[in-house]
Scaffold this active site. Structure first.
Site, mmCIF file in Angstrom:
data_model
loop_
_atom_site.group_PDB
_atom_site.id
_atom_site.type_symbol
_atom_site.label_atom_id
_atom_site.label_comp_id
_atom_site.label_asym_id
_atom_site.label_seq_id
_atom_site.Cartn_x
_atom_site.Cartn_y
_atom_site.Cartn_z
ATOM 1 N N GLY A 1 -39.919 31.396 97.565
ATOM 2 C CA GLY A 1 -39.401 31.041 96.247
ATOM 3 C C GLY A 1 -39.720 32.101 95.215
ATOM 4 O O GLY A 1 -40.164 31.791 94.109
ATOM 5 N N GLY B 1 -38.430 32.003 88.564
ATOM 6 C CA GLY B 1 -39.634 31.370 88.028
ATOM 7 C C GLY B 1 -40.914 32.178 88.200
ATOM 8 O O GLY B 1 -40.927 33.407 88.193
ATOM 9 N N GLY C 1 -42.803 32.561 90.787
ATOM 10 C CA GLY C 1 -42.875 33.340 92.036
ATOM 11 C C GLY C 1 -42.301 34.730 91.853
ATOM 12 O O GLY C 1 -42.820 35.710 92.408
ATOM 13 N N SER D 1 -49.729 21.314 92.297
ATOM 14 C CA SER D 1 -49.572 20.867 90.906
ATOM 15 C C SER D 1 -50.662 19.856 90.566
ATOM 16 O O SER D 1 -51.307 19.292 91.456
ATOM 17 C CB SER D 1 -48.201 20.196 90.766
ATOM 18 O OG SER D 1 -48.035 19.664 89.473
ATOM 19 N N TYR E 1 -41.919 14.202 93.913
ATOM 20 C CA TYR E 1 -42.494 15.524 93.630
ATOM 21 C C TYR E 1 -44.011 15.467 93.767
ATOM 22 O O TYR E 1 -44.629 16.307 94.432
ATOM 23 C CB TYR E 1 -42.096 15.954 92.209
ATOM 24 C CG TYR E 1 -42.723 17.256 91.761
ATOM 25 C CD1 TYR E 1 -42.194 18.477 92.175
ATOM 26 C CD2 TYR E 1 -43.848 17.275 90.927
ATOM 27 C CE1 TYR E 1 -42.771 19.683 91.779
ATOM 28 C CE2 TYR E 1 -44.433 18.474 90.529
ATOM 29 C CZ TYR E 1 -43.889 19.667 90.955
ATOM 30 O OH TYR E 1 -44.464 20.862 90.554
HETATM 31 N N1 LIG Z 1 -42.995 25.043 86.337
HETATM 32 C C1 LIG Z 1 -44.157 24.421 86.214
HETATM 33 O O1 LIG Z 1 -44.595 24.101 85.100
HETATM 34 C C2 LIG Z 1 -44.983 24.103 87.423
HETATM 35 C C3 LIG Z 1 -46.142 23.318 87.256
HETATM 36 C C4 LIG Z 1 -46.928 23.033 88.370
HETATM 37 C C5 LIG Z 1 -46.543 23.541 89.617
HETATM 38 N N2 LIG Z 1 -45.412 24.302 89.731
HETATM 39 C C6 LIG Z 1 -45.052 24.793 91.073
HETATM 40 O O2 LIG Z 1 -44.800 26.193 91.000
HETATM 41 C C7 LIG Z 1 -43.873 26.561 92.036
HETATM 42 C C8 LIG Z 1 -42.777 27.431 91.445
HETATM 43 O O3 LIG Z 1 -42.085 26.670 90.480
HETATM 44 P P1 LIG Z 1 -41.189 27.318 89.322
HETATM 45 O O4 LIG Z 1 -41.445 26.499 88.122
HETATM 46 O O5 LIG Z 1 -41.353 28.774 89.279
HETATM 47 O O6 LIG Z 1 -39.732 26.910 89.868
HETATM 48 P P2 LIG Z 1 -38.313 27.621 89.803
HETATM 49 O O7 LIG Z 1 -38.208 28.609 88.691
HETATM 50 O O8 LIG Z 1 -37.337 26.493 89.829
HETATM 51 O O9 LIG Z 1 -38.253 28.449 91.179
HETATM 52 C C9 LIG Z 1 -38.294 27.786 92.392
HETATM 53 C C10 LIG Z 1 -38.151 28.776 93.525
HETATM 54 O O10 LIG Z 1 -38.113 28.021 94.751
HETATM 55 C C11 LIG Z 1 -36.934 28.328 95.450
HETATM 56 N N3 LIG Z 1 -36.390 27.168 96.163
HETATM 57 C C12 LIG Z 1 -36.103 25.949 95.664
HETATM 58 N N4 LIG Z 1 -35.554 25.180 96.620
HETATM 59 C C13 LIG Z 1 -35.508 25.944 97.747
HETATM 60 C C14 LIG Z 1 -35.017 25.723 99.063
HETATM 61 N N5 LIG Z 1 -34.449 24.568 99.440
HETATM 62 N N6 LIG Z 1 -35.115 26.740 99.966
HETATM 63 C C15 LIG Z 1 -35.647 27.923 99.606
HETATM 64 N N7 LIG Z 1 -36.114 28.191 98.373
HETATM 65 C C16 LIG Z 1 -36.030 27.207 97.451
HETATM 66 C C17 LIG Z 1 -35.962 28.797 94.396
HETATM 67 O O11 LIG Z 1 -34.955 29.593 95.009
HETATM 68 P P3 LIG Z 1 -33.542 29.882 94.293
HETATM 69 O O12 LIG Z 1 -33.734 31.137 93.485
HETATM 70 O O13 LIG Z 1 -32.625 30.076 95.451
HETATM 71 O O14 LIG Z 1 -33.215 28.685 93.454
HETATM 72 C C18 LIG Z 1 -36.860 29.578 93.471
HETATM 73 O O15 LIG Z 1 -37.077 30.876 93.974
HETATM 74 C C19 LIG Z 1 -43.363 25.247 92.632
HETATM 75 O O16 LIG Z 1 -44.013 24.989 93.840
HETATM 76 C C20 LIG Z 1 -43.761 24.204 91.593
HETATM 77 O O17 LIG Z 1 -43.943 22.923 92.140
HETATM 78 C C21 LIG Z 1 -44.616 24.591 88.677
#
Ligand SMILES: NC(=O)c1ccc[n+]([C@@H]2O[C@H](COP(=O)([O-])OP(=O)(O)OC[C@H]3O[C@@H](n4cnc5c(N)ncnc54)[C@H](OP(=O)(O)O)[C@@H]3O)[C@@H](O)[C@H]2O)c1
Length: 273
Positions: free
Chosen positions: A12, A16, A18, A144, A167
């Site tokens: 991922g 975001g 990542g 999380s 989630y």
């Molecule tokens: N945002 C927050 O505040 C927060 C808080 C706590 C924990 N987290 C954790 O941090 C991590 C990253 O989250 P983020 O906020 O950066 O999210 P994000 O911007 O939505 O990015 C998610 C990433 O995961 C990939 N992904 C989603 N579904 C997938 C699938 N079916 N197969 C392969 N790749 C997939 C997406 O690929 P595409 O580019 O193809 O969409 C993207 O690269 C997650 O595990 C999330 O639970 C986030």
């Protein structure tokens, strides 16, 4: 920090937090294996890394809602890379724009459990021997603070589905898996840690769930990089961090019987047992 001889895989990393972590690791000289679903987004990140002076990156496409694609990703990584120093299981989807909408993976599993947890479980298990052979190596699971205990009578949430619960149970499952793995890997030179990166970062998943962002991806990336590469955390395993600080997870994470039940279920669902 120099990571010139290191190979890292971050799932991922096309969006975001990542994506930012991948860029920082590339800047530090690592060979970064970028993963996501979209070729264009993957290539644009590789171009950005190259412009910053690191042309070693590779992009691997795999939809983690399919266990067959997870297996394909693991095989490609094993075929192409003789070492793997760091695995960051970061890919995930949030609670969704419509919280009452229950979706399933291609294998018929509840979608958030499948993508956020089960895919990382299988990928890690398939890459484990390569990580051990590259020790010292690290596994970081991006979980999380949103955590909900698993009900083993209905892990697939077939009754009274709610996206936020889906989630949160997937995120606790990641933490339970991390604790299990850390025990299994004791003495191997491979560590396993998990964390809450930051609260409501300004990312696609947060925007999609209709929540106003409260923190930046820079904050989350710093927390992930701390567990991933900080020399201060050398040898630390089994810990859960909230940002930059050690924290306690939901009590089910420390329940050995629950962890065993999750391990058995995960091995059966992924066909590993
Ligand atoms: N945002 C927050 O505040 C927060 C808080 C706590 C924990 N987290 C954790 O941090 C991590 C990253 O989250 P983020 O906020 O950066 O999210 P994000 O911007 O939505 O990015 C998610 C990433 O995961 C990939 N992904 C989603 N579904 C997938 C699938 N079916 N197969 C392969 N790749 C997939 C997406 O690929 P595409 O580019 O193809 O969409 C993207 O690269 C997650 O595990 C999330 O639970 C986030």
């Amino acid at each position: 920090m120099t990571l010139a001889d290191k190979t890292v895989l971050i799932t991922g990393s096309t969006d975001g937090v990542g994506r930012l972590v991948a860029l920082h690791l590339a800047e530090a000289g690592a060979e970064v294996l970028v993963h996501g679903r979209d070729q264009g987004r993957g290539e644009s990140l590789l171009a950005e890394m190259k412009a910053a002076g690191n042309g070693k990156g590779r992009f691997y496409r795999a939809d983690l809602s399919s266990l067959a694609e997870v297996r394909g990703l693991a095989k490609t990584v094993l075929d192409n890379h003789p070492r793997l120093d760091l695995l960051i299981n970061n890919a995930g989807l949030g609670s969704g724009p419509r919280r009452e909408q229950r979706d399933e993976s291609r294998d018929g599993h509840e979608l958030r459990f499948a993508v956020n947890y089960l895919a990382g479980f299988l990928l890690t298990r398939l890459l484990l021997e390569r990580l051990k052979a590259s020790a010292p190596a690290r596994i970081v699971n991006v979980a999380s603070l949103g955590q909900h205990p698993l009900d083993f009578a209905d892990v697939m949430l077939t009754r009274g589905y709610d996206g936020s619960r889906a989630y949160s149970q997937s995120k606790l499952a990641q933490i339970m898996f991390t604790l299990d793995l850390a025990e299994e890997l004791a003495g191997s030179g491979v560590t396993a840690t998990s964390l809450h990166p930051a609260t409501y970062m300004n990312t696609t998943m947060v925007r999609q769930s209709g929540v106003s962002p409260m923190s930046s991806v820079e904050e989350g990336a710093e927390a992930i990089l701390n567990l991933a590469v900080s020399p201060k955390l050398e040898g630390e395993s089994g810990v859960f961090y909230n940002g930059l600080r050690p924290a306690r997870a939901n009590s089910q994470a420390y329940d050995l019987a629950a962890r065993q039940a999750l391990r058995r279920l995960s091995l059966a669902l992924t066909g590993l047992s």
